[in-house]
Design a protein around this motif. Structure first.
Motif, short mmCIF file in Angstrom:
data_model
loop_
_atom_site.label_atom_id
_atom_site.label_comp_id
_atom_site.label_asym_id
_atom_site.label_seq_id
_atom_site.Cartn_x
_atom_site.Cartn_y
_atom_site.Cartn_z
N ASP A 91 0.65 -1.06 0.01
CA ASP A 91 0.05 -0.11 -0.16
C ASP A 91 0.84 1.25 0.03
N ALA A 92 1.94 1.07 0.93
CA ALA A 92 2.96 2.40 0.95
C ALA A 92 3.52 2.64 -0.54
N LEU A 93 3.92 1.56 -0.92
CA LEU A 93 4.80 1.64 -2.15
C LEU A 93 3.91 2.11 -3.47
N PHE A 94 2.76 1.29 -3.52
CA PHE A 94 1.97 1.56 -4.89
C PHE A 94 0.88 2.43 -4.80
N ARG A 95 0.26 2.53 -3.44
CA ARG A 95 -1.00 3.58 -3.42
C ARG A 95 -0.99 4.40 -2.22
N SER A 96 0.20 5.08 -1.97
CA SER A 96 0.25 6.07 -0.88
C SER A 96 -0.24 7.31 -1.78
N PRO A 97 -1.34 8.06 -0.72
CA PRO A 97 -1.72 9.50 -1.15
C PRO A 97 -0.62 10.32 -1.15
N LEU A 98 0.63 10.18 -0.39
CA LEU A 98 1.50 11.17 -0.33
C LEU A 98 2.34 11.04 -1.51
N ALA A 99 2.50 10.35 -2.44
CA ALA A 99 3.10 10.12 -3.59
C ALA A 99 2.53 10.58 -4.72
N PHE A 100 3.15 11.35 -5.88
CA PHE A 100 2.37 11.60 -7.11
C PHE A 100 2.39 10.45 -7.92
N ALA A 101 1.58 10.31 -8.72
CA ALA A 101 1.42 9.31 -9.72
C ALA A 101 0.74 9.88 -11.24
N ALA A 102 1.79 9.42 -12.16
CA ALA A 102 1.38 9.81 -13.46
C ALA A 102 0.77 8.76 -14.19
N GLY A 103 0.50 9.12 -15.40
CA GLY A 103 -0.17 8.23 -16.40
C GLY A 103 -1.73 7.77 -16.03
N ASN A 104 -2.03 6.48 -16.22
CA ASN A 104 -3.28 5.94 -16.05
C ASN A 104 -3.64 6.05 -14.54
N PRO A 105 -4.41 6.70 -13.83
CA PRO A 105 -4.74 6.21 -12.22
C PRO A 105 -5.34 5.19 -12.15
N ASN A 106 -5.97 4.61 -13.19
CA ASN A 106 -6.68 3.21 -13.12
C ASN A 106 -5.71 2.21 -13.74
N GLY A 107 -4.39 2.21 -13.90
CA GLY A 107 -3.49 1.42 -14.78
C GLY A 107 -3.48 0.06 -14.14
N ASP A 108 -3.33 -0.88 -14.95
CA ASP A 108 -3.21 -2.39 -14.58
C ASP A 108 -1.86 -2.70 -14.14
N VAL A 109 -0.78 -1.89 -14.26
CA VAL A 109 0.50 -2.32 -13.96
C VAL A 109 1.17 -0.88 -13.37
N THR A 110 1.69 -1.00 -12.00
CA THR A 110 2.11 0.21 -11.39
C THR A 110 3.73 0.07 -11.50
N VAL A 111 4.35 1.16 -12.08
CA VAL A 111 5.77 1.27 -11.78
C VAL A 111 6.26 2.37 -10.53
N VAL A 112 7.16 1.90 -9.80
CA VAL A 112 7.68 2.95 -8.79
C VAL A 112 8.89 3.36 -9.05
N GLU A 113 9.55 4.56 -9.02
CA GLU A 113 10.90 5.33 -9.05
C GLU A 113 11.21 5.81 -7.80
#
Length: 267
Positions: A91-113
């Motif tokens: 949850d903290a890695l892929f879905r934290s509300p504290l981090a910005f996410a680009a691309g498709n908000p409902n994407g089927d694969v999440t990449v973290v940098e």
């Protein structure tokens, strides 16, 4: 000193430290018949050292084999640790509300940098990240600021996170890499003017509790993952350390694998 050289040096040091132990002599008796005729309690430390040194000198390939095997085991242990951390901290890695996410908000694969704005490898990798986001409409890309290069990097990270509050994170993010000069507070304020941000509000938000929480969360996750430097990419539970020349191709390949097979761990 390279990581491999350091590993080899550490290994040789460990061998030298171990040669005075009975276990080392026992290995030689079992694996090198004729080197020592029979166990003897009368062997002195210097004799043990000479025996092992002579054997290793005559068979130096053993050190190469030991280095390779140790490297392999460490990589396996690190991979197992990271897989568990990814699952436990999904949850903290892929879905934290504290981090910005680009691309498709409902994407089927999440990449973290995980990255630092003053990291040369992160700067080199940025166009590949943008290319992936632009070319794959089903990818969701999460950015984790990890300012490991000191106060200036921390100010840059705070500036990007504060820009998110005004809806301009991604513009700030890209310009902190591409605009001339070192990433620091002065650069943040200059870029903020260029992209039309409310600068006084940005400065206020840079010191907000929410921004600090985002940085603390990223640091804690990086520590759990055993991250040694930036950048690090998580594609589901797959990892790409550093910025290889074929980063874009590796990202595409790993996204396709996760899309097809899912994650081994929770992601």
């Amino acid at each position: 000193m390279t990581p491999k050289t350091g590993l080899a040096t550490a290994l040789v040091a460990a061998v030298v430290a171990a040669i005075v132990s009975a276990a080392t002599i026992l290995v030689i008796w079992r694996t090198a018949p004729g080197v020592v005729d029979a166990p003897s309690a009368s062997l002195q430390e210097n004799e043990v050292v000479d025996i092992v040194r002579n054997y290793l000198t005559e068979n130096p390939e053993i050190l190469v084999e030991m280095t390779t095997e140790l490297d392999k085991r460490q990589q396996q242990e690190q991979a197992a640790l990271q897989e568990k951390v990814i699952s436990d901290s999904a949850d903290a890695l892929f879905r934290s509300p504290l981090a910005f996410a680009a691309g498709n908000p409902n994407g089927d694969v999440t990449v973290v940098e995980f990255f630092d704005y003053n990291c040369g490898y992160c700067k080199r990798a940025m166009p590949d990240v943008v290319k992936l986001i632009d070319n794959d409409g089903q990818v969701r890309f999460v950015f984790k600021e990890l300012p490991i290069f000191g106060e200036e990097s921390e100010d840059a990270a705070k500036g990007a996170l504060a820009a998110n509050k005004q809806g301009k994170y991604f513009e700030m993010h890209q310009k902190l890499f591409t605009a001339p000069g070192k990433a620091n507070k002065d650069k943040v304020l200059r870029v903020a003017n260029e992209i039309g941000l409310d600068v006084p509000q940005l400065e206020k938000d840079m010191e907000s509790e929410e921004v600090q929480q985002a940085l603390d969360e990223a640091r804690e996750l990086a520590q759990k993952l055993g991250l040694q430097g930036t950048p690090l990419y998580l594609i589901g539970d797959r990892t790409i350390p550093g910025a290889p020349e074929d980063l874009y191709d590796q990202l595409v390949e790993n996204v396709a694998e996760v899309r097809k097979n899912g994650c081994k761990a929770t992601c």
